[in-house]
Scaffold this motif. Structure first.
Motif, short mmCIF file in Angstrom:
data_model
loop_
_atom_site.label_atom_id
_atom_site.label_comp_id
_atom_site.label_asym_id
_atom_site.label_seq_id
_atom_site.Cartn_x
_atom_site.Cartn_y
_atom_site.Cartn_z
N ILE A 96 0.83 -1.21 0.00
CA ILE A 96 0.00 0.00 0.00
C ILE A 96 0.87 1.25 0.00
O ILE A 96 0.62 2.19 -0.77
N ILE A 97 1.91 1.27 0.84
CA ILE A 97 2.80 2.42 0.89
C ILE A 97 3.52 2.59 -0.44
O ILE A 97 3.67 3.71 -0.94
N TYR A 153 2.49 1.64 -3.46
CA TYR A 153 1.57 2.11 -4.49
C TYR A 153 1.19 3.57 -4.28
O TYR A 153 1.00 4.31 -5.24
N ILE A 154 1.09 4.01 -3.03
CA ILE A 154 0.83 5.43 -2.76
C ILE A 154 2.01 6.27 -3.23
O ILE A 154 1.85 7.32 -3.87
N TRP A 155 3.23 5.80 -2.91
CA TRP A 155 4.42 6.51 -3.35
C TRP A 155 4.51 6.52 -4.87
O TRP A 155 4.85 7.55 -5.48
N SER A 163 1.89 9.04 -6.25
CA SER A 163 2.23 10.44 -5.98
C SER A 163 3.46 10.88 -6.76
O SER A 163 3.52 12.02 -7.24
#
Length: 78
Positions: A50-51, A53-55, A58
Motif C-alpha cells: 500500500i505504501i 503504491y501510494i508513493w 504520488s
C-alpha cells in the motif's frame, strides 16, 4: 557559434529532459518495487504494498506536473 537555432535547441532540450525524467522514474520505481518484492502482492496485500503504491502514484503525479511545467512555454511559431 552553434549551428542550431534557439527554438530547435529549446525543443530538443525539452524532449531530452522529458524522456530522461520518465526513464528515471520508471527505473527507480521498478527497481524499488522488484528489489523489495512490492510490485505484486503475493498471497495478500500488505502495508508495504500500500505504501509503495501510494508513493508510486504520488511520484507519477509529480512527474506529470514537472513535464507539464517543462512543456507549458509556448513556441514562437504557434
Amino acid at each position: 557559434m552553434s549551428m542550431m537555432e534557439d527554438d530547435v535547441k529549446d525543443f530538443l532540450k525539452r524532449i531530452v529532459w522529458s524522456v530522461f525524467l520518465g526513464f528515471l522514474w520508471l527505473t527507480t520505481t521498478l527497481g524499488i518495487g522488484t528489489y523489495n518484492d512490492l510490485l505484486v502482492p503475493n498471497p495478500s496485500i500488505s502495508i508495504g504494498n500500500i505504501i509503495f503504491y501510494i508513493w508510486m502514484a504520488s511520484s507519477l503525479a509529480a512527474l506529470i506536473y514537472i513535464n507539464y511545467r517543462i512543456w507549458k512555454k509556448k513556441f514562437p511559431h504557434g
